[in-house]
Design a protein around this motif. Sequence first.
Motif, PDB file in Angstrom:
ATOM      1  N   LEU A 139      -8.967   0.888  -6.319  1.00  0.00           N
ATOM      2  CA  LEU A 139      -8.017   1.308  -5.292  1.00  0.00           C
ATOM      3  C   LEU A 139      -7.000   2.290  -5.854  1.00  0.00           C
ATOM      4  O   LEU A 139      -6.646   3.274  -5.190  1.00  0.00           O
ATOM      5  CB  LEU A 139      -7.307   0.083  -4.715  1.00  0.00           C
ATOM      6  CG  LEU A 139      -6.293   0.361  -3.598  1.00  0.00           C
ATOM      7  CD1 LEU A 139      -6.967   1.072  -2.425  1.00  0.00           C
ATOM      8  CD2 LEU A 139      -5.627  -0.929  -3.138  1.00  0.00           C
ATOM      9  N   THR A 161     -10.076   4.539   2.211  1.00  0.00           N
ATOM     10  CA  THR A 161      -9.449   3.406   2.894  1.00  0.00           C
ATOM     11  C   THR A 161     -10.369   2.843   3.968  1.00  0.00           C
ATOM     12  O   THR A 161     -10.467   1.624   4.143  1.00  0.00           O
ATOM     13  CB  THR A 161      -8.111   3.839   3.508  1.00  0.00           C
ATOM     14  OG1 THR A 161      -7.287   4.402   2.484  1.00  0.00           O
ATOM     15  CG2 THR A 161      -7.388   2.650   4.127  1.00  0.00           C
ATOM     16  N   THR A 186       0.827  -1.207   0.000  1.00  0.00           N
ATOM     17  CA  THR A 186       0.000   0.000   0.000  1.00  0.00           C
ATOM     18  C   THR A 186       0.862   1.257   0.000  1.00  0.00           C
ATOM     19  O   THR A 186       0.573   2.230  -0.716  1.00  0.00           O
ATOM     20  CB  THR A 186      -0.938   0.008   1.216  1.00  0.00           C
ATOM     21  OG1 THR A 186      -1.855  -1.072   1.101  1.00  0.00           O
ATOM     22  CG2 THR A 186      -1.712   1.311   1.310  1.00  0.00           C
ATOM     23  N   GLY A 216     -13.731   3.490  -2.334  1.00  0.00           N
ATOM     24  CA  GLY A 216     -13.168   2.625  -1.294  1.00  0.00           C
ATOM     25  C   GLY A 216     -14.028   1.411  -1.019  1.00  0.00           C
ATOM     26  O   GLY A 216     -13.526   0.283  -0.914  1.00  0.00           O
ATOM     27  N   GLY A 238      -3.737   5.043   4.352  1.00  0.00           N
ATOM     28  CA  GLY A 238      -3.956   4.712   2.951  1.00  0.00           C
ATOM     29  C   GLY A 238      -3.650   5.898   2.061  1.00  0.00           C
ATOM     30  O   GLY A 238      -3.610   5.776   0.845  1.00  0.00           O
ATOM     31  N   ALA A 265      -6.907   4.574   9.165  1.00  0.00           N
ATOM     32  CA  ALA A 265      -7.267   4.696   7.750  1.00  0.00           C
ATOM     33  C   ALA A 265      -6.478   5.773   7.029  1.00  0.00           C
ATOM     34  O   ALA A 265      -6.291   5.695   5.818  1.00  0.00           O
ATOM     35  CB  ALA A 265      -8.769   4.979   7.608  1.00  0.00           C
ATOM     36  N   LEU A 319      -3.440  -2.311   7.525  1.00  0.00           N
ATOM     37  CA  LEU A 319      -3.274  -0.874   7.736  1.00  0.00           C
ATOM     38  C   LEU A 319      -2.325  -0.587   8.894  1.00  0.00           C
ATOM     39  O   LEU A 319      -1.644   0.440   8.901  1.00  0.00           O
ATOM     40  CB  LEU A 319      -4.625  -0.209   7.985  1.00  0.00           C
ATOM     41  CG  LEU A 319      -5.489   0.017   6.743  1.00  0.00           C
ATOM     42  CD1 LEU A 319      -6.841   0.598   7.122  1.00  0.00           C
ATOM     43  CD2 LEU A 319      -4.784   0.918   5.758  1.00  0.00           C
TER      44      LEU A 319
END
Length: 282
Positions: free
Chosen positions: A204, A217, A15, A159, A266, A263, A79
């Motif tokens: 994404l 995210t 990510t 998302g 992201g 989050a 995450l």
Amino acid sequence: MVCALGAAVCFGTATVLQAVAARQAGPGGGGEAALLLRALRQWRYIAGLGLDGLGFLFQIVALRSLPIYAVGAALAASLAVTAVVAARLLDVRLRGVEWGAVGVVCAGLAMLGLASGPEGGERGSDTLRWVMLAVAVGLLLLGLAGGRLSGPARGLVLGLGAGCGFGVVEVTVRLIDSLAPIDLLTNPATYALLIGGGAAFILLTSALQRGSVTTATAGMVLGETLGPAAIGVVWLGDRTREGMAWLAILGFAVAVAGALALARFGEAPETETETTERTAEG
């Protein structure tokens, strides 16, 4: 659970690499498919795809031995990995509350590990396979039209779409019960897996490149955990250890809540050009 955590490490690191590559790909034109092609010219995006591939192998192994709800929560916990990797590689400073969220994710996964039973024995119906294929096609259409979306709901829609695409992958892995070529070619779940995974990457990439990626995210975490977990329990026979359902529910909720608190990781870090432009405008 070791394989599920290995998948989380791969996806979480990927990510960070893909977020930087997607931002450097620039807005350009040609829609979301063109954006994905531009991102593919970035070495970081290619490296991220390699890690995604390795993570997918870990995910398949995990889904063959664990309930979907446990694997889904572990993947959402990527995450936490993203946050730690961003802190190490990109000099992103984690606040005390965010380190606490990392600890919360780990605690939730520990509870899930203790409470999870074996993979459900039901292989799913043909109706479920066709439903997954229809969902995957719908998500692909959403991904191709994503550039036309606007407004504050854009990030959440993209998302959620990406999360649902990854969720389709989680479910369809369980719906493929034979790897014989003729069985794969005649199983709708095979096409649902390929289309759903492709749609998830398109959505994404779009979310990481523009819009409120923090919101996107969070939507992705919800999309890849709640729906697949429900399908696993209701249609595929996923269960917990005897008398441990309460601990599994608590662990799932705690792990997802911790992931949602992280989050913002992201989000792609600002490039030097963007920082300079922001300073000039100020």
